[in-house]
Design a protein around this motif. Sequence first.
Motif: not given
Lengths: 378, 446
Positions: B426-444
């Motif tokens: 669960q933690q790894r999944y949440e962490q990964y989801a957060k990372e991806v979100e951040d990356r998407v935000k950064k790109k935006a």
Amino acid sequence: MGNLCSKPGTLSGGHTVLGGGQTVAPSSPRNESPEERRAQLAEAARQRMENDKNRLINKNNPNAGRLASQVNKPVKHVPQQKEPEPLRWMSTEWEKVLWKKQPYPDNYIPDSFLSSLRRNANFRPYTYWPLVLAACTISQHISSIFIFLVTFVRLYDESWDPRILVWICVGMFLLGLILWELLERCVFGYRIDKEQRAKTFKSSILVFLALLALSPVLRTLSASTSSDSIWALTACLFMLNILLADYGPSRSGRLGRERLTSVLSINAAMSASVVLASRLRDDISVFALMLFSIQVFALLPMLRTRLLMMPSFLRALLTVSFAGVSIHLTSGLSQLVTGIQAVILGFITFGAPWVLVWAQKFKNEIRGPWDVAIPQVR
Amino acid sequence: MISDFFHPNVGGVENHIYMLSVELLRKGHKVIVITHSHPPDRVGIRWLLPGIKVYYIPFVTIASSATLPNFFTFLPYYRSIILREGINLIHAHASLSSLGHEGILHAHHFGVRTVFTDHSLFGFEDAASILTNKLLEATLSNVDAVICVSHTGRENTVLRSCIPPSIAHVIPNAIVVDQFRPSEDLLTTDTINIVVISRLAYRKGIDLFVATAPRICTLFPNVKFIVGGDGSKLIDILQMREKHFLQDRIILRGPVRHDDVRKVLTEGSIFLNTSLTESFGIAILEAACAGLYVVSTRVGGVPEILPEDMISLPLPEEDDIVRAMSEAIRRVSAGLHDPHAAHARIREFYNWKDVTERTERVYQFALSAPETDLWTRIKRTNALGRFVGPIYVVILIVDIFFFNLLEWLIPRESIDYVPKECDWTQQRYEQYAKEVEDRVKKKATS
């Protein structure tokens, strides 16, 4: 005790614990931590569950019979108390519902477990004599097959004159027709009008002439087939005929729709007679045998469904006369076959019903709320 | 988790396995699912969100996604999977899933514990039931714990498989309450819509529906039916509709996707279920959760799932259903049924978290059970019956030989073990989801 003392941690308060243990444990309020209390309650619950189980075993409820036998079986492991916390509400009654959170473990066995199980609910035990009477129809059918076979053998070795057989068939047809009309009129209260009677005569004459025209063809139909194959094929077809024949009384007064199996049964018998007829030497014999087979396998079963409405005394008499005639005819041919025939008829009339009555004691039909309900639609 | 029935198929069992796996994963357990493959594209190993590993084993299905009971062919795959994933507990689902049965049969060679969930009810009369019941009895003779979805289902399973009742647990199904919210805008009470969503088959009591719908329509001119689903009995409904000129009052929606069920449900205010047999009746629960008043035939486990003031339970008879429906319609038109209150109550009754906790307790029960040695298992198997017993003993012994052959052919040292850090938690999944979100935000932003 030895290992208790050997543990340094418990040594300091060892004697007090021991003292408390010798008296009744719950009465030592001094060192009763919540955990200990919980453990005691858990033990009590376990005890309660054991009692529940024992009560279930001892309960002399006929419905719980099967359950009790299962509880008596060596249980794989003792169920464990896994929910000690909510024991304070243990007094609440267990309910057979899923939506409520109940203070019972998931594998709790309630007293009402399997109480809705019903065994042999719709069970009506058969009695012997009605079964014998019902089996009479089968005996009649088998007797008529034997009569037909004897007729074939007699025509085959040319010891009977086929012309006489044709006249007998015509006589039987008329007799059957009169009987049919009588039954229609007396038992069912129908009246056959003239037009219909004319139709019946027309179609029977048509069948008569068609058979006469076809008999040369039928005679040579399987000329190239070996006789052994024919005998084997006939035996199979007659077996099929016996298995599939309709032995029940006619469901409605008028001729209803025939069941598929009874149609198949008639077809099997007719095919058997066709292949047997092809072994005969002259056309008139073939014609006589085919005519006879129509009488025995197509018309007689129709009459028989009506005759089942008659009083049981007459039915028994009819069966006895059928069996008598067939045994008498067979005895002229072979003693061995007569013996076999008598044994078969005796077993079907008297033995088979007894077996069925005996087998009923093994009947164990289980019904319960899990069964697929039968929708009741008006 | 082992079952023939899993995603990409949809259904009650499939959903149950998925939800339970998700919740178990959330609690920090490692969950893998084994099912048969769906050629051409769903083969091999797949990951399902949020990190469930699914093994699609190449097996040919016969009918309705079930495989043939092979007894042995599964073992080579099975052994490798169990060993490399480091599994200590097998949870098989559904009594018609032969993959699940096989999993339980093999599990004992590894000393792996077994739990079985039965989702359906069976009778004792017809030939099919007799055969499957024997198969089930053979499988369950060595199982450590059994879960049933209703009390009626438990009684049925105990009778069918002759297990001691103390190892049979009752854990109901659950639903994701948020997926079935009642609609916000109140429905008008001058037309009352009755929703029927079910497979249109004999077992779902469509005959009863066909008999009662015209009568209800004549009794209440303001009633409309919305029928969702497909099946062999569709033709009966069409004929009934034409015969009674009800084309504008019985609306057929055809097959409804699971995502759209809520939308259809919220169009109505009464849910009618005419099933002839039902182990749990998840459809009823979904409807009640969406704020509908439920009328259902009193069969199987249905009376257990809802308190009496949320459901009417007529007998499976035409007259009684009409009576219960009339009462329900009067009740709803008088405004006595509050959809939002009903929704809030269901929220209290059923949730996956609770189900998972209870399942975990069953797992504990199974894990703490003493291990049965081979001789006991053989004896139990032999006690199945005069003819079946020896057959199954032979199967068991051949299976053991096969297992030992595999031990020799593919020794345990040569198997690739899955390292711990490869699993999704669960933690790894949440962490990964957060990372991806951040990356998407950064790109935006860039």
